[in-house]
Scaffold this motif. Structure first.
Motif, PDB file in Angstrom:
ATOM      1  N   ASP A 165       0.737  -1.386   0.221  1.00 46.45           N
ATOM      2  CA  ASP A 165       0.127   0.413   0.051  1.00 46.45           C
ATOM      3  C   ASP A 165       0.692   1.341  -0.104  1.00 46.45           C
ATOM      4  O   ASP A 165       2.029   0.992  -0.335  1.00 46.45           O
ATOM      5  N   VAL A 166      -0.015   2.424   0.080  1.00 43.65           N
ATOM      6  CA  VAL A 166       0.919   3.634  -0.426  1.00 43.65           C
ATOM      7  C   VAL A 166       1.629   3.683   1.071  1.00 43.65           C
ATOM      8  O   VAL A 166       3.506   4.188   0.404  1.00 43.65           O
ATOM      9  N   ASP A 167       1.885   3.892   2.008  1.00 40.56           N
ATOM     10  CA  ASP A 167       2.362   3.615   3.255  1.00 40.56           C
ATOM     11  C   ASP A 167       3.427   2.486   3.774  1.00 40.56           C
ATOM     12  O   ASP A 167       4.870   3.068   3.847  1.00 40.56           O
ATOM     13  N   HIS A 168       3.758   1.509   2.349  1.00 39.90           N
ATOM     14  CA  HIS A 168       4.325   0.382   2.942  1.00 39.90           C
ATOM     15  C   HIS A 168       5.508   0.611   1.424  1.00 39.90           C
ATOM     16  O   HIS A 168       6.453   0.849   1.772  1.00 39.90           O
ATOM     17  N   VAL A 169       5.159   1.445   0.283  1.00 40.53           N
ATOM     18  CA  VAL A 169       5.852   2.019  -0.742  1.00 40.53           C
ATOM     19  C   VAL A 169       6.511   2.497  -0.185  1.00 40.53           C
ATOM     20  O   VAL A 169       7.967   2.971  -0.170  1.00 40.53           O
ATOM     21  N   ALA A 170       5.616   3.871   0.217  1.00 41.84           N
ATOM     22  CA  ALA A 170       6.761   5.016   0.780  1.00 41.84           C
ATOM     23  C   ALA A 170       7.968   5.054   2.316  1.00 41.84           C
ATOM     24  O   ALA A 170       9.396   5.487   2.453  1.00 41.84           O
ATOM     25  N   MET A 171       7.179   3.825   2.766  1.00 38.32           N
ATOM     26  CA  MET A 171       7.963   3.673   3.920  1.00 38.32           C
ATOM     27  C   MET A 171       9.796   2.829   3.448  1.00 38.32           C
ATOM     28  O   MET A 171      10.829   3.221   4.013  1.00 38.32           O
ATOM     29  N   GLU A 172       9.523   2.259   2.433  1.00 38.23           N
ATOM     30  CA  GLU A 172      10.371   1.141   1.978  1.00 38.23           C
ATOM     31  C   GLU A 172      11.296   2.315   1.217  1.00 38.23           C
ATOM     32  O   GLU A 172      12.940   2.027   1.023  1.00 38.23           O
ATOM     33  N   LEU A 173      11.177   3.261   0.645  1.00 35.98           N
ATOM     34  CA  LEU A 173      12.048   4.324  -0.326  1.00 35.98           C
ATOM     35  C   LEU A 173      13.115   4.970   1.306  1.00 35.98           C
ATOM     36  O   LEU A 173      13.791   5.598   1.088  1.00 35.98           O
ATOM     37  N   PHE A 174      11.784   5.320   1.733  1.00 37.87           N
ATOM     38  CA  PHE A 174      12.619   6.082   3.518  1.00 37.87           C
ATOM     39  C   PHE A 174      14.005   5.032   3.833  1.00 37.87           C
ATOM     40  O   PHE A 174      14.684   5.768   3.916  1.00 37.87           O
ATOM     41  N   CYS A 175      13.834   3.797   3.981  1.00 38.80           N
ATOM     42  CA  CYS A 175      14.577   3.132   4.730  1.00 38.80           C
ATOM     43  C   CYS A 175      15.897   2.352   3.517  1.00 38.80           C
ATOM     44  O   CYS A 175      16.725   2.488   3.893  1.00 38.80           O
ATOM     45  N   GLN A 176      15.375   2.877   2.191  1.00 43.52           N
ATOM     46  CA  GLN A 176      16.604   2.739   1.171  1.00 43.52           C
ATOM     47  C   GLN A 176      17.640   3.443   0.959  1.00 43.52           C
ATOM     48  O   GLN A 176      18.548   3.411   1.113  1.00 43.52           O
ATOM     49  N   SER A 177      16.891   5.079   0.492  1.00 38.75           N
ATOM     50  CA  SER A 177      17.485   5.865   0.163  1.00 38.75           C
ATOM     51  C   SER A 177      18.018   7.428   1.225  1.00 38.75           C
ATOM     52  O   SER A 177      18.461   8.139   0.652  1.00 38.75           O
ATOM     53  N   LYS A 210      14.952  20.197  -3.567  1.00 41.22           N
ATOM     54  CA  LYS A 210      15.760  21.971  -2.555  1.00 41.22           C
ATOM     55  C   LYS A 210      17.463  22.220  -3.000  1.00 41.22           C
ATOM     56  O   LYS A 210      16.295  23.570  -2.818  1.00 41.22           O
ATOM     57  N   ASN A 211      17.776  21.730  -4.041  1.00 41.10           N
ATOM     58  CA  ASN A 211      18.492  22.757  -4.859  1.00 41.10           C
ATOM     59  C   ASN A 211      18.148  22.820  -6.504  1.00 41.10           C
ATOM     60  O   ASN A 211      19.178  22.643  -7.107  1.00 41.10           O
ATOM     61  N   ASP A 212      16.509  22.338  -6.536  1.00 37.47           N
ATOM     62  CA  ASP A 212      16.273  22.822  -7.849  1.00 37.47           C
ATOM     63  C   ASP A 212      17.145  20.953  -9.029  1.00 37.47           C
ATOM     64  O   ASP A 212      17.195  20.622  -8.268  1.00 37.47           O
ATOM     65  N   GLU A 213      17.434  21.652  -9.653  1.00 38.48           N
ATOM     66  CA  GLU A 213      18.384  20.436 -10.209  1.00 38.48           C
ATOM     67  C   GLU A 213      19.207  20.061 -10.567  1.00 38.48           C
ATOM     68  O   GLU A 213      19.647  19.082 -10.466  1.00 38.48           O
ATOM     69  N   GLY A 214      20.143  20.706  -9.088  1.00 36.26           N
ATOM     70  CA  GLY A 214      21.571  20.412  -8.522  1.00 36.26           C
ATOM     71  C   GLY A 214      21.413  19.264  -7.645  1.00 36.26           C
ATOM     72  O   GLY A 214      22.104  18.671  -7.185  1.00 36.26           O
ATOM     73  N   SER A 215      20.042  18.650  -7.421  1.00 36.19           N
ATOM     74  CA  SER A 215      19.697  17.907  -6.360  1.00 36.19           C
ATOM     75  C   SER A 215      18.782  16.434  -7.311  1.00 36.19           C
ATOM     76  O   SER A 215      18.510  15.441  -6.642  1.00 36.19           O
ATOM     77  N   GLU A 216      18.556  16.929  -9.141  1.00 38.35           N
ATOM     78  CA  GLU A 216      18.312  15.716  -9.588  1.00 38.35           C
ATOM     79  C   GLU A 216      18.973  14.730  -9.619  1.00 38.35           C
ATOM     80  O   GLU A 216      20.221  14.801  -9.506  1.00 38.35           O
ATOM     81  N   ARG A 217      18.395  13.282  -8.779  1.00 33.53           N
ATOM     82  CA  ARG A 217      19.607  11.624  -9.642  1.00 33.53           C
ATOM     83  C   ARG A 217      18.213  10.989  -9.750  1.00 33.53           C
ATOM     84  O   ARG A 217      17.745  11.269  -9.298  1.00 33.53           O
ATOM     85  N   GLU A 218      19.446  10.003  -9.702  1.00 35.89           N
ATOM     86  CA  GLU A 218      18.882   8.029 -10.356  1.00 35.89           C
ATOM     87  C   GLU A 218      19.249   7.074  -9.070  1.00 35.89           C
ATOM     88  O   GLU A 218      20.581   7.645  -8.724  1.00 35.89           O
ATOM     89  N   VAL A 219      19.184   7.557  -8.042  1.00 33.42           N
ATOM     90  CA  VAL A 219      18.674   6.609  -7.111  1.00 33.42           C
ATOM     91  C   VAL A 219      18.374   4.405  -7.618  1.00 33.42           C
ATOM     92  O   VAL A 219      17.174   4.335  -7.663  1.00 33.42           O
ATOM     93  N   ASP A 220      19.046   3.950  -6.836  1.00 32.38           N
ATOM     94  CA  ASP A 220      19.771   2.560  -7.494  1.00 32.38           C
ATOM     95  C   ASP A 220      18.345   1.377  -6.741  1.00 32.38           C
ATOM     96  O   ASP A 220      18.254   1.890  -4.960  1.00 32.38           O
ATOM     97  N   LEU A 221      17.553   0.667  -7.141  1.00 35.36           N
ATOM     98  CA  LEU A 221      16.124   0.103  -6.104  1.00 35.36           C
ATOM     99  C   LEU A 221      17.149  -1.135  -5.439  1.00 35.36           C
ATOM    100  O   LEU A 221      17.655  -2.001  -6.993  1.00 35.36           O
ATOM    101  N   TYR A 222      16.681  -1.817  -4.661  1.00 36.43           N
ATOM    102  CA  TYR A 222      17.819  -3.102  -3.977  1.00 36.43           C
ATOM    103  C   TYR A 222      16.777  -4.205  -3.681  1.00 36.43           C
ATOM    104  O   TYR A 222      15.284  -3.456  -3.134  1.00 36.43           O
ATOM    105  N   GLY A 223      17.111  -5.295  -3.775  1.00 32.83           N
ATOM    106  CA  GLY A 223      16.036  -5.937  -2.891  1.00 32.83           C
ATOM    107  C   GLY A 223      14.775  -6.595  -3.944  1.00 32.83           C
ATOM    108  O   GLY A 223      14.952  -6.998  -4.281  1.00 32.83           O
ATOM    109  N   GLU A 224      13.457  -6.426  -2.164  1.00 37.21           N
ATOM    110  CA  GLU A 224      12.724  -6.578  -2.945  1.00 37.21           C
ATOM    111  C   GLU A 224      11.748  -5.014  -3.521  1.00 37.21           C
ATOM    112  O   GLU A 224      10.398  -5.458  -3.766  1.00 37.21           O
ATOM    113  N   VAL A 225      12.386  -4.377  -3.148  1.00 32.28           N
ATOM    114  CA  VAL A 225      11.551  -2.300  -3.336  1.00 32.28           C
ATOM    115  C   VAL A 225      11.375  -2.298  -4.401  1.00 32.28           C
ATOM    116  O   VAL A 225       9.886  -2.661  -4.589  1.00 32.28           O
TER     117      VAL A 225
END
Length: 249
Positions: A165-177, A210-225
């Motif tokens: 669910d949406v809370d689960h997905v958000a929590m996975e992202l917070f904890c992973q990156s 926060k830093n406009d285009e300066g904060s743009e990035r690509e975050v790798d997701l791993y495991g079950e996420v």
């Protein structure tokens, strides 16, 4: 403290004389800074942000202290970095915010630990690095911190009772990156790339980073996420479009 310091120094001197192969090494500060920068940038995604933070450490050591070798660094120099960074490093009268200072001091401590690990500084230098504490929303940021143990317990509960669910997905992202809440809030469905296991953080006017285009990035997701996010998109996400014509994740 002064007596203990003298005793410790005497012990170290005696130890190094008896075991020269274990004594401290001495290297040019510029070389060590370059190596630490390469080491640190290799393990983070926000390279531009970390480059700025590393630039302050370099400015302090090379311009403020005018150090040439690691041997020239003293415990007083290590201790004074916090004061310099807060009050002297910026071209303005207002001191550096506590939250930013805290982050910078964590990085500085990591640099000192790097020196110690490579026998370029004594262990006691680590004691000279103090991390400032923040008081709630003093700088407009929620500083409540989640311990790894509690985070693990929460994820286990969500995976069992609220899977995808949406809370689960958000929590996975917070904890992973460890992103900002606004960063997760501003992601669109198109930012998620299941095949590449990636979530893109792109700056947009309606959900700025926060830093406009300066904060743009690509975050790798791993495991079950990646699988969890895809299950959420397939089974749980409502088919909604916001007022800007976007499909929020």
């Amino acid at each position: 403290e002064e007596l203990v310091e003298k005793v410790a120094s005497a012990v170290v001197d005696e130890f190094e004389e008896s075991f020269p192969e274990l004594s401290r090494k001495n290297r040019p500060v510029t070389d060590v800074l370059d190596e630490f920068r390469e080491y640190k940038l290799d393990e983070v995604t926000a390279e531009k942000q970390y480059n700025r933070k590393l630039d302050y450490i370099e400015t302090y050591l090379l311009e403020e202290l005018e150090l040439e070798t690691t041997e020239d660094l003293s415990s007083e120099d290590v201790e004074r970095y916090q004061t310099w960074r807060k009050y002297e490093s910026l071209d303005r009268e207002k001191p550096l915010g506590t939250t930013t200072l805290q982050d910078d001091m964590y990085l500085f401590r990591e640099f000192i630990e790097y020196l110690i690990k490579h026998q370029l500084a004594p262990r006691r230098f680590e004691w000279s690095v103090e991390i400032p504490e923040t008081d709630g929303n003093k700088d407009g940021v929620d500083e409540k911190r989640l311990t790894p143990e509690r985070a693990k317990t929460i994820l286990e509960y969500l995976r069992k009772y609220h899977y995808a669910d949406v809370d689960h997905v958000a929590m996975e992202l917070f904890c992973q990156s460890g992103p900002r809440k606004s960063g997760v809030w501003g992601r669109d469905v198109q930012d998620f790339e299941y095949d590449d296991c990636v979530l893109n953080y792109e700056h947009r006017p309606s959900t700025p980073l926060k830093n406009d285009e300066g904060s743009e990035r690509e975050v790798d997701l791993y495991g079950e996420v990646p699988e969890i996010i895809q299950d959420y998109l397939d089974e749980r996400r409502p088919p909604v479009t916001d007022e800007h014509g976007r499909n929020p994740l």
